[in-house]
Motif scaffolding. Sequence first.
Motif, PDB file in Angstrom:
ATOM      1  N   GLY A   9       0.774  -1.221   0.000  1.00 23.45           N
ATOM      2  CA  GLY A   9       0.000   0.000   0.000  1.00 23.45           C
ATOM      3  C   GLY A   9       0.806   1.273   0.000  1.00 23.45           C
ATOM      4  N   HIS A  59      -7.048  -0.430  -2.643  1.00 25.83           N
ATOM      5  CA  HIS A  59      -5.892  -0.418  -3.548  1.00 25.83           C
ATOM      6  C   HIS A  59      -6.187   0.410  -4.792  1.00 25.83           C
ATOM      7  CE1 HIS A  59      -2.324  -1.947  -5.602  1.00 25.83           C
ATOM      8  NE2 HIS A  59      -3.083  -2.222  -6.642  1.00 25.83           N
ATOM      9  N   ARG A  62      -6.236   4.100  -4.078  1.00 28.12           N
ATOM     10  CA  ARG A  62      -4.876   4.597  -3.830  1.00 28.12           C
ATOM     11  C   ARG A  62      -4.143   4.831  -5.147  1.00 28.12           C
ATOM     12  NH1 ARG A  62      -3.414   0.786  -0.633  1.00 28.12           N
ATOM     13  NH2 ARG A  62      -3.771   1.932   1.303  1.00 28.12           N
TER      14      ARG A  62
END
Length: 263
Positions: A9, A59, A62
């Motif tokens: 991440g 995810h 992001r």
Amino acid sequence: MTLAHPAYGQVRAVTPIVSVVLENNPGMMTLDGTNTWILRAPGRDECVVVDPGDQDEEHLARIAALGPVAMTLITHRHVDHTGGVQRFFELTGAAVRSVDPEFLRGGGEPLVDGEIIDVAGLTISVVATPGHTRDSVSFTVEGEGTVLTGDTILGRGTTVLDDSDGDLGDYLSSLRRLLDLGPGHRVMPGHGPELPDLHTVARQYLDHREERLAQVQAAIADLGEEATAREVVEHVYSDVDPQLWPAAEKSVNVQLAYLRAPN
């Protein structure tokens, strides 16, 4: 502090152009997880994303926040690389390009072997590398000597050939094609850490495949021409954790198809 693989991440810079975000989806087939690659030319706001990953909202959000995303590229069809394609398109509006038309979005066209893509200040070349799957491609980034190999070459271990559409003959040809790119290329794989020398690892992969193929041939000689993939796995992979045998069986199925195909 410089980040190192694995770093879930987090945006980890690998070269002045290439960064990676590791999806938190580790497993037997995904190793530490799926690498999503972000390509950005120096001084440019837009980026290109390679393999947005699975359907993982955190995810995908992001990655989308690193945009604006000019284009999304897909190395191959497996769900850990493509499960989030539709949601990522909704988040970014960026055209999605792949070999398989199933994943095309936003007017993106199918990828073509040898094609040169000029986008967001980057020049990216498409290199067809089938074998892991029929639709597998790699990408080279001009000016950096970097090659994004998807699952054709991994950052550790060896590639499992998908027995639904993988092909050993194609795979060996793809490894030779990557080898022919010559020294001085770094590997940015679909799983695992980046590797410093494509030429070395492609040679190792070829040697490993040829060794395994000889072992499978020897197993057939011992077990008989009608030996099943499972029987061959138990014979050849007796020193491997049995939990890994299902993955090995996929590759053995592809090897048997190669050996049993008419000349």
